[in-house]
Each structure stands twice: as C-alpha cells, then as structure tokens.
Scaffold this motif. Structure first.
Motif, PDB file in Angstrom:
ATOM      1  N   THR A   1      -0.120  -7.137   2.030  1.00 55.48           N
ATOM      2  CA  THR A   1      -1.407  -6.553   1.667  1.00 55.48           C
ATOM      3  C   THR A   1      -2.023  -7.226   0.450  1.00 55.48           C
ATOM      4  OG1 THR A   1      -0.158  -4.845   0.468  1.00 55.48           O
ATOM      5  CG2 THR A   1      -1.000  -4.268   2.645  1.00 55.48           C
TER       6      THR A   1
ATOM      7  N   HIS B   1      -5.326  -6.612   4.461  1.00 53.45           N
ATOM      8  CA  HIS B   1      -4.050  -7.283   4.698  1.00 53.45           C
ATOM      9  C   HIS B   1      -4.255  -8.747   5.022  1.00 53.45           C
ATOM     10  CE1 HIS B   1      -4.761  -6.624   9.053  1.00 53.45           C
ATOM     11  NE2 HIS B   1      -5.037  -5.388   8.741  1.00 53.45           N
TER      12      HIS B   1
ATOM     13  N   ARG C   1       0.839  -1.202   0.000  1.00 52.32           N
ATOM     14  CA  ARG C   1       0.000   0.000   0.000  1.00 52.32           C
ATOM     15  C   ARG C   1       0.873   1.251   0.000  1.00 52.32           C
ATOM     16  NH1 ARG C   1      -2.246   4.032   2.822  1.00 52.32           N
ATOM     17  NH2 ARG C   1      -4.499   4.426   2.589  1.00 52.32           N
TER      18      ARG C   1
END
Length: 296
Positions: A232, A106, A94
């Motif tokens: 993520t 995540h 991110r």
C-alpha cells in the motif's frame, strides 16, 4: 514594486512547496535503505530494494511533482498528519485506525519477500520449534500463549489482519522506536532482551550480513503470515494528501499500461523476482491497467 516582488516570491515558494511530495523514510534494508546513513536526498539516492526500488521506477513518472524524503518514525508520521501536515509513505500497511488519518491506495501484489516470519536466536531455536507442524511453519497464536517465551515488537507497527488479530488477543510488549526500528529490535534480540520478534526474512538476512554474523538469527515462516495484503501507499488525510494519493494512483495505472512492462519490472526487481512473483505481478497490473482509481 518591492512589495509586489516579495509577494510573488512568497507565492512561488508556496507553490513549489505544494508541488513537493514529502515521503516518509525508514531504514528497513533491503526493502528501504538509507544512503550513507541518511534518508535519500534525491531520487538518485534511492536504493534498489522492494520499496525504494519501486519508488525509483514510479516517481520519475510523476514529473509534475518534486519529491523529498523525510526520516520519520510511524508515531511522527501520525503526529504530523494529525496536525495538518502532509506526508506520504510506501512503508505502511492499511489498518482501520490508520484509515482515520491516512488515504490509501495500492501499488503491487504480495511478493514472497513480504511474508512475515518469527525471528529467533539460533541457540533458542529448539525452544520455539517444539511441536512444529509438518509444513515447517509455526503458529504465532500458540507461541503467544507460552509464558516461557517473550516477544517484543515496535510500538506502532502493524503486520496485517491475521497477525494483528492474533497479537490483539494477548498482551504483547511494544517498544517506542525511531525510523530504524528493524535494526533496533534485531540488536535487542541478539542481546537476549526477548526470545523472538517478527520481521521480513529479507530484512533479517541483510541485517546479519551488515553485522557480519551470518546464521546468528533464524527466521521461521508463520502460519498466520501467509499474507494476501497488497503493498500500500498512503498520504495524510488532508486536501494536499488527497491530491497526492490521486496522482500516485494514476501513475501506478499508467505504469501498468506501459507496453514494455518487463523492462521496468527488471529495473525494479532485477533477477530477484521468482516466477510466481512475476505471474502475480502481471495479473495485478493487467487489472490495474483496465480499472479506475483505487483510493480508500
């Protein structure tokens, strides 16, 4: 009647498409590996690395969706997302800029294999390690100030807040690369096109094994590379993307709640997980099992 059947077929096709999550595939072995030179064409063709291995465990727990894998560079991922198409990825960290066109959630805590290193040719090692601190790490900020050393990176790649902050303070050449960016950059490093680059050490080890040149490159831990980033997952910031990221987040929480967590962790990591990784993973999964959605 014929028109009614045609309309029904079109609606069925649209419904099937809407229930298919298209995943970005980039060759980054051993984290994500292509199958016989191409992106996986089914879940069975997913590898057993950190990222594709996790998807191998997670995606069967989302039976309401079909899954496809699309070979795409980061630039193409952005272009398609901004044009209104929907893709998802477990390969992108991110950043504030990406949050403009992606939803994020995540998956698991930082593992040892996720720590970025400086990669250098062995014959150039003495030049980079001048004044190396006692803890064996090199400071990227110091390397960036040296005009006798050249760094080259993939144009669209992010490395996490600390490293990205250091890189933003200097003019760093970036190269437009495809979905096999790691191999391209490491090939160029071996050919002397730059003095060093940044990469995961496990990717470097796998690359050297594949080309049959063990020891040709050396990976050095970086002071700024002590990452606290969670792994993520992202999906395009579209209505379908929102639905997909919510479903993925729910599947991760369901995975965390499974009574035999050790079984799927073994399926995912095999014997590669260190005791510290297992401890961090259990702490993270305990929290995910108790908490609600984590979508940004």
């Amino acid at each position: 009647m014929r028109r009614a059947w045609a309309c029904a077929a079109l609606l069925a096709a649209a419904s099937a498409h809407a229930d298919t999550i298209r995943w970005v595939a980039q060759e980054m072995p051993p984290h994500f590996s292509f199958h016989e030179g191409h992106a996986p064409r089914s879940l069975a063709e997913l590898g057993h690395g950190e990222v594709d291995g996790y998807l191998r465990v997670l995606l069967p727990r989302m039976p309401q969706f079909q899954h496809e894998f699309v070979e795409a560079s980061t630039a193409r991922y952005e272009a398609l997302s901004r044009s209104g198409q929907t893709l998802c990825s477990a390969l992108h960290v991110r950043t504030p800029a990406r949050a403009e066109w992606l939803y994020f959630s995540h998956l698991y805590p930082p593992l040892i294999s996720r720590e970025i290193h400086v990669v250098v040719r062995r014959d150039a090692l003495p030049r980079l390690t001048q004044g190396r601190p006692a803890d064996g790490r090199v400071a990227l900020a110091d390397l960036l100030k040296r005009r006798d050393l050249s760094l080259l990176l993939a144009r669209d790649r992010a490395f996490g807040p600390q490293l990205d902050k250091a890189l933003a303070a200097e003019v760093v050449p970036r190269l437009a690369v495809g979905a096999q960016s790691s191999t391209q950059l490491l090939d160029m490093l071996r050919a002397g096109r730059m003095d060093y680059t940044l990469e995961y050490p496990s990717i470097v080890d796998d690359y050297l094994k594949r080309i049959g040149a063990p020891g040709a490159l050396v990976a050095l831990p970086v002071s700024e590379g002590r990452s606290t980033l969670l792994a993520t997952v992202s999906c395009s910031r579209t209505p379908d993307g929102r639905r997909y990221i919510e479903a993925i987040d729910a599947a991760v929480r369901a995975l965390a709640q499974e009574p035999d967590r050790a079984a799927w962790v073994r399926e995912w990591r095999g014997e590669r997980a260190s005791p510290d990784d297992i401890k961090r993973l259990n702490t993270y999964m305990d929290e995910r099992a108790r908490g609600g959605p984590r979508i940004e």
